[in-house]
Design a protein around this motif. Sequence first.
Motif, short mmCIF file in Angstrom:
data_model
loop_
_atom_site.label_atom_id
_atom_site.label_comp_id
_atom_site.label_asym_id
_atom_site.label_seq_id
_atom_site.Cartn_x
_atom_site.Cartn_y
_atom_site.Cartn_z
N ALA A 1 -11.63 -1.99 -0.34
CA ALA A 1 -10.49 0.10 0.16
C ALA A 1 -9.74 -1.52 -0.29
N THR B 1 -2.23 4.12 4.30
CA THR B 1 -2.90 5.30 3.76
C THR B 1 -4.30 4.36 2.79
N GLN C 1 -7.72 3.84 1.12
CA GLN C 1 -8.66 4.42 0.08
C GLN C 1 -10.07 3.41 -0.16
N ASN C 2 -11.55 3.67 -0.29
CA ASN C 2 -12.10 3.14 -0.59
C ASN C 2 -12.89 3.24 -1.94
N LEU C 3 -12.68 2.84 -2.60
CA LEU C 3 -12.51 2.57 -3.92
C LEU C 3 -14.40 2.09 -4.69
N LEU D 1 -15.91 5.54 5.17
CA LEU D 1 -15.69 5.89 4.58
C LEU D 1 -15.67 6.49 3.31
N LEU E 1 -13.96 7.20 -2.25
CA LEU E 1 -12.55 7.51 -3.27
C LEU E 1 -11.30 8.25 -2.49
N GLN F 1 -10.00 8.86 1.77
CA GLN F 1 -8.89 7.96 2.12
C GLN F 1 -8.57 8.64 3.15
N ARG F 2 -7.47 7.61 3.94
CA ARG F 2 -7.97 8.01 5.96
C ARG F 2 -6.48 7.50 5.68
#
Length: 947
Positions: free
Chosen positions: A463, A488, A490-492, A522, A525, A527-528
């Motif tokens: 992430a 923000t 994001q999990n990649l 998550l 891809l 996001q939170r």
Amino acid sequence: MLLPLHRLFICCLFTAISLSLFPAALHGQSPVLTTAVKTIIPGRVVFKLKAGATQQRNIPENPRTSPLTATLARLNIRNVRPKFPYSKSSSAQQPGAVDLGLILQAELPATLPVAEACRALLKTGAVEYAEPLYSYPTLFQPNDPLSDSTRAGGQYYLKNIRAYRAWDISQGDTSVVIGIVDGGTRLTHEDLASQIQVNRLDPIDGIDNDLDGYVDNYYGWDFADNDNDPSRDPSSVHGILVAGCAAAAPNNSKGIAGVGYRCRFMPLKIYPSTDAGVFGGFEAIVYAADHGCKVINLSWGGAGGRSQFEQDVITYAAVNRDAVVVAAAGNTPADLDFYPASYDHVLSVATLQPSDERSLNATYSRRVDLSAPGTGIVTTWGDTDSDYGAVGGSSFAAPLVSGAAGLLRTHFPTYNAAQIAAQIRRTTDNINALPGNAAFAGRIGSGRLNVLRALTETSQQSARVVRRIMLPARRSYANGDTIRLTVTVQNLLSPVRNLSVTVTSLSPYVTVRQGSFAVGALATLAQRANADAPFRLAVATTGVPLNAQAVLRYRLEDVTTGYREDQYETIQLNPNYVVLNINDLQLTLTSRGNLGYDGLGSDAGEGVSYRGSGPLLAEGGLLIATPTSRLADNVRNDRYGANHNFYALARASRLTQPLRADQEAYGVLRDSLPSLTKGRSVGVRVRQRAYAWATAPHRDYVVVEYSLTNLTADTLKPLHIGLYMDWDLPGEPARNAANWDASRHLGYLYDPIKPTLYAGVQHLSGGQASVYSIDNQAPAGTAIRLADGFSAAEKLLSLTSGTSQRTAGLVAGTDASQVVGATLPRLAPADSVVVAFAILGAPSLAQLQAAADAAATRYQQVLTVRPTRQLEVALYPNPTTGKLLLQLPAGAATVRVLSALGQELLVHTAASGGNTQLDLSPYPPGVYLVQISTVAGSTTRRVVRQP
């Protein structure tokens, strides 16, 4: 050794070699330790229009309605054109994308400094930023090939990074192109010729067949000399060396093999071969991204600070065009941010020895993402079509990672650039325990590149904090500031089930008051953000070093899977200035006597603004002089620069417990003694104080007070002091008029055609008021003409002319400025005197005048403590919980109790003196002023009311 700008010079005895022979005559000397630093390219400026501009790719056309167009014309800034006319527009739904169509470039006249042009463009209010263009050096260090005893077949590093086994999994593909943004190539080298990505849509025939704006860009492009020949300059082989590391041809029974194996490379030359050429690195990045390069290698860089223009270019390549950007972390053995490697969306690569220990000359920092071999790297040389050599430096660690990224882009075709970068970071081999690395853990990245793991370990989690918003938004945070931080995440890669983010301060000067963000599950891809519960940070109130940096660590963790990854961010603390921002007029007070910004052309400071307007003051600062041409100031001079007469004894800082205002600032500065400057300086110490209030009618001004002490053995008679203010108000900055309100000692400027904002300076106390209004565009022969600078004689004239020059630019307006000051009849050795001014802003003249009246009243009531005769007065206990006993001299006395804001709370009359009692119990805890007046004199005492 780090190389000079524009050219790659071999600084050690160095000979091209055959791969099969390593003559004993090859001996390198120890590298010289220097820091690569970027330099400004003269005569050019780049600026970005605000996103709301009606014409995004061109400047507005009507000079009567466009402050930007008028400023360009006034300064003779020519050849304004889109910087990237062929860049692709971003999608409105693409998070984090940038629009390069808003960026323009212009040419400056030879006499106009780049910093001054940037400041003038910012003043128009039409641009988001205005910046110089920079040139960067390459990052090359010669190495003795015999110093490496572990070399296997000449390329030991392929074994270290597990490339041989990785090629069993992926050998790349000719459709994956690595952009080598560097010093050019040798088109005919036996190990490179077949690997060059040619543009078959535009053969060499004198026609732009593919309509991309570049004629005959078959082999690439030379951005330094603006032609279609990317062949290297005869004095530089750097680009050839880099290309060989990433993309030398495999399986051809010649030379070496690049890590990218079948991946091709695009040669983009950025260092000039002619005197007219200029560095073209960032232009080449955009070209590479727009012409299909899925990996872009940058083996150059320097220290010297961040550029928003350069970050925009990197973001465009990485986010808009989905390119993996890889950069060398530097060859300076220090903990520092190094650009472009330290920009967001860049894989920053540090250098290792064959033992996987950090190279002794490698840069290290929290911004480094990973490390790779960079010592004794055998690669293509380029003096002939079949030569090779061993080299070293982060220039050659980076292309190993770029080659690996090319393999991954082939093997994981659905991954975007951010995912490829994450996969490389997460699959490195941890080398922190090695003896040479233990002291640098956390600052040499996640580990050593392992290409095999990157291709085979498909269940990795990663992430990333992809956006950060700090409120209040500032370049630097002062002592006592509190910060709200929204991120923000994001999990990649693989989904996470229970992700959390914890922010920790690695600095003793920042405390995290709320640092946890439970992200939860998550998907890939997804996001939170923590907008509903931002992180909360607090800067220490005392003890913070000047211009300190504080590192924040984001720990991203999923306890259910064991995933953990750290990410870092740096914030600036305790700048050499203070901002008073509690009311409608925001004012920057610097430690050296400047207002708005810490010097001409400086971006240190937050300017002067009113109710969120753009910057109102181009330049402001303190002037002190005597009629004998002794002068002290830090404002512009007549030598295309600024004076630096004042230096700080105590930096400007805000008081954590203000006594007389809602915000108070304090600082001490001085100039040199005249005996040390051949009589050119004045020899004074200046204690500067500033006061701001939050409530009406005091929201439209800030009081600035100067206490001057004569440090010389001579009486200064007379002594002149003033504030030089180059105002540029909203609308047309070259259409201002300057005027003088004699009854209020108020000098002010406004737009006479469309007056929407008034700003000015009022003399409040100390000496005889003076004003000099200046037409900055005055013709030759005018007494004061700023077109050729502000000379010492002109400054002295502005201070000694009384009120004879009250106006400038009336009726039609001009580019105007003003000096509002005071003349003191004498200042004896060791004596002190106080002079005070109010700096004001308001939407109308009537409101400006009302603010001036309020400032004069407030200064007399609250800030002035001037006993006409020392009274025999005792007041105790102080502090008090309510009851207060006064011992007064004989005779009638009037006692007034005022709040810290000057509001009269209580009046008490004592008919015969003696003891009297006051009761402050009805009032809340805080600071109060007790004014005692008798026929013999008056005095004011401060009292603290405790709970």
